[in-house]
Motif scaffolding. Structure first.
Motif, PDB file in Angstrom:
ATOM      1  N   ARG A  49       0.839  -1.210   0.000  1.00 35.61           N
ATOM      2  CA  ARG A  49       0.000   0.000   0.000  1.00 35.61           C
ATOM      3  C   ARG A  49       0.870   1.255   0.000  1.00 35.61           C
ATOM      4  NH1 ARG A  49      -4.096   2.420  -1.945  1.00 35.61           N
ATOM      5  NH2 ARG A  49      -5.164   3.790  -0.513  1.00 35.61           N
ATOM      6  N   ARG A  50       1.920   1.246   0.827  1.00 41.00           N
ATOM      7  CA  ARG A  50       2.839   2.395   0.859  1.00 41.00           C
ATOM      8  C   ARG A  50       3.567   2.563  -0.471  1.00 41.00           C
ATOM      9  NH1 ARG A  50       4.065   4.572   6.056  1.00 41.00           N
ATOM     10  NH2 ARG A  50       3.195   3.264   7.690  1.00 41.00           N
ATOM     11  N   LEU A  51       3.948   1.446  -1.080  1.00 39.32           N
ATOM     12  CA  LEU A  51       4.628   1.493  -2.372  1.00 39.32           C
ATOM     13  C   LEU A  51       3.707   2.100  -3.429  1.00 39.32           C
ATOM     14  CD1 LEU A  51       7.169   0.708  -4.008  1.00 39.32           C
ATOM     15  CD2 LEU A  51       6.061  -1.491  -4.436  1.00 39.32           C
ATOM     16  N   THR A  55       4.335   5.787  -5.114  1.00 41.89           N
ATOM     17  CA  THR A  55       4.475   5.927  -6.565  1.00 41.89           C
ATOM     18  C   THR A  55       3.469   6.928  -7.109  1.00 41.89           C
ATOM     19  OG1 THR A  55       5.246   3.641  -6.704  1.00 41.89           O
ATOM     20  CG2 THR A  55       4.478   4.660  -8.750  1.00 41.89           C
ATOM     21  N   ALA A  56       2.225   6.832  -6.646  1.00 37.94           N
ATOM     22  CA  ALA A  56       1.198   7.782  -7.081  1.00 37.94           C
ATOM     23  C   ALA A  56       1.568   9.203  -6.668  1.00 37.94           C
ATOM     24  CB  ALA A  56      -0.163   7.398  -6.496  1.00 37.94           C
ATOM     25  N   PHE A  57       2.106   9.360  -5.437  1.00 38.24           N
ATOM     26  CA  PHE A  57       2.512  10.686  -4.976  1.00 38.24           C
ATOM     27  C   PHE A  57       3.636  11.240  -5.837  1.00 38.24           C
ATOM     28  CE2 PHE A  57       5.123  13.568  -2.483  1.00 38.24           C
ATOM     29  CZ  PHE A  57       4.180  14.466  -2.022  1.00 38.24           C
ATOM     30  N   ALA A  58       4.618  10.414  -6.169  1.00 38.03           N
ATOM     31  CA  ALA A  58       5.759  10.878  -6.966  1.00 38.03           C
ATOM     32  C   ALA A  58       5.309  11.376  -8.340  1.00 38.03           C
ATOM     33  CB  ALA A  58       6.789   9.754  -7.116  1.00 38.03           C
ATOM     34  N   PHE A  59       4.417  10.628  -8.996  1.00 39.62           N
ATOM     35  CA  PHE A  59       3.927  11.065 -10.305  1.00 39.62           C
ATOM     36  C   PHE A  59       3.077  12.332 -10.178  1.00 39.62           C
ATOM     37  CE2 PHE A  59       4.876   6.664 -11.703  1.00 39.62           C
ATOM     38  CZ  PHE A  59       5.670   6.991 -12.791  1.00 39.62           C
ATOM     39  N   TRP A  60       2.211  12.379  -9.172  1.00 40.68           N
ATOM     40  CA  TRP A  60       1.374  13.560  -8.964  1.00 40.68           C
ATOM     41  C   TRP A  60       2.236  14.793  -8.672  1.00 40.68           C
ATOM     42  CZ3 TRP A  60       0.849  16.574  -4.533  1.00 40.68           C
ATOM     43  CH2 TRP A  60      -0.138  17.559  -4.591  1.00 40.68           C
ATOM     44  N   ARG A 143      -2.224  22.614   0.837  1.00 40.82           N
ATOM     45  CA  ARG A 143      -3.051  21.607   1.521  1.00 40.82           C
ATOM     46  C   ARG A 143      -3.127  20.312   0.723  1.00 40.82           C
ATOM     47  NH1 ARG A 143      -2.969  23.026   6.497  1.00 40.82           N
ATOM     48  NH2 ARG A 143      -3.887  25.049   6.929  1.00 40.82           N
ATOM     49  N   ALA A 144      -3.146  20.419  -0.604  1.00 44.34           N
ATOM     50  CA  ALA A 144      -3.174  19.213  -1.440  1.00 44.34           C
ATOM     51  C   ALA A 144      -1.891  18.408  -1.253  1.00 44.34           C
ATOM     52  CB  ALA A 144      -3.369  19.592  -2.901  1.00 44.34           C
ATOM     53  N   ILE A 145      -0.753  19.101  -1.220  1.00 46.73           N
ATOM     54  CA  ILE A 145       0.521  18.400  -0.984  1.00 46.73           C
ATOM     55  C   ILE A 145       0.499  17.768   0.399  1.00 46.73           C
ATOM     56  CG2 ILE A 145       3.014  18.689  -0.695  1.00 46.73           C
ATOM     57  CD1 ILE A 145       2.852  20.949  -2.789  1.00 46.73           C
ATOM     58  N   GLU A 146       0.056  18.529   1.389  1.00 47.20           N
ATOM     59  CA  GLU A 146       0.010  18.022   2.766  1.00 47.20           C
ATOM     60  C   GLU A 146      -0.912  16.804   2.872  1.00 47.20           C
ATOM     61  OE1 GLU A 146      -0.758  19.944   7.160  1.00 47.20           O
ATOM     62  OE2 GLU A 146      -2.084  20.559   5.525  1.00 47.20           O
ATOM     63  N   LEU A 150       0.356  13.040   3.783  1.00 44.23           N
ATOM     64  CA  LEU A 150      -0.177  12.342   4.958  1.00 44.23           C
ATOM     65  C   LEU A 150      -0.818  11.019   4.577  1.00 44.23           C
ATOM     66  CD1 LEU A 150      -1.692  15.196   7.130  1.00 44.23           C
ATOM     67  CD2 LEU A 150       0.159  13.644   7.758  1.00 44.23           C
ATOM     68  N   LEU A 151      -1.489  10.972   3.456  1.00 43.29           N
ATOM     69  CA  LEU A 151      -2.099   9.730   2.991  1.00 43.29           C
ATOM     70  C   LEU A 151      -1.028   8.676   2.756  1.00 43.29           C
ATOM     71  CD1 LEU A 151      -4.853   8.515   2.115  1.00 43.29           C
ATOM     72  CD2 LEU A 151      -4.240   9.170  -0.215  1.00 43.29           C
ATOM     73  N   TRP A 152       0.090   9.078   2.164  1.00 47.81           N
ATOM     74  CA  TRP A 152       1.190   8.158   1.915  1.00 47.81           C
ATOM     75  C   TRP A 152       1.819   7.714   3.237  1.00 47.81           C
ATOM     76  CZ3 TRP A 152       6.421   9.933  -0.578  1.00 47.81           C
ATOM     77  CH2 TRP A 152       7.258   8.837  -0.741  1.00 47.81           C
TER      78      TRP A 152
END
Length: 169
Positions: A49-51, A55-60, A143-146, A150-152
């Motif tokens: 789940r973290r992976l 990955t989704a965070f890095a692309f976003w 806030r979107a970055i935060e 936090l989700l990650w």
């Protein structure tokens, strides 16, 4: 666990005589697929789940950097655009110096914003924005970055509500 995953990917790529960046990525994805199939057997649901979230965070975030770069270029190169720099005061959702440091680094990497200071006792971060015509839009971007960070970090659990209020300084 990520280190073991990467080590296995490099080993598999070397064993398959495909030791190149593309070969290691292919092996990494192949091992990811195998781990995904054995998720309950190996008890690695949190790792996967973290992976996925990372990955989704890095692309976003790469997309956010690209978008912010275009915005900054528009401000710098536009003849009739008058930037309105401002320092924003934002209360963070998590009062943790490590989280604030990570968020501050991400904000500083994003063109047009820079983390200036973090008051650990109050959980307030001071952020310089190159163009704050719409301070609410700047805050929404931060806030979107935060929220995604936090989700990650929380591995998909619902993060706590973001801090309330922003004061322009």
């Amino acid at each position: 666990m990520l280190g073991v995953h990467i080590l296995f990917a490099v080993g598999l790529a070397a064993f398959a005589d495909a030791l190149s960046p593309l070969g290691v990525i292919a092996a990494f994805l192949l091992i990811y697929g195998a781990l995904r199939l054995a998720i309950d057997l190996l008890g690695i649901r949190s790792y996967l789940r973290r992976l996925e979230l990372g990955t989704a965070f890095a692309f976003w975030f790469a997309g956010e950097i690209f978008r912010a770069s275009i915005d900054v270029a528009r401000v710098v190169l536009g003849r009739r655009v008058a930037p309105q720099p401002a320092v924003l005061r934002m209360r963070l959702a998590r009062h943790d110096e490590r989280f604030a440091t990570l968020l501050g680094c991400l904000l500083t990497l994003t063109p047009g914003t820079m983390a200036l200071d973090y008051a650990a006792d109050s959980g307030v971060m001071y952020i310089h924005a190159l163009d704050a015509h719409d301070a609410d839009a700047v805050e929404a971007s931060v806030r979107a970055i935060e929220r995604r960070l936090l989700l990650w970090i929380n591995a998909g659990e619902t993060p706590p509500e973001a801090g309330t209020g922003r004061n322009d300084a």
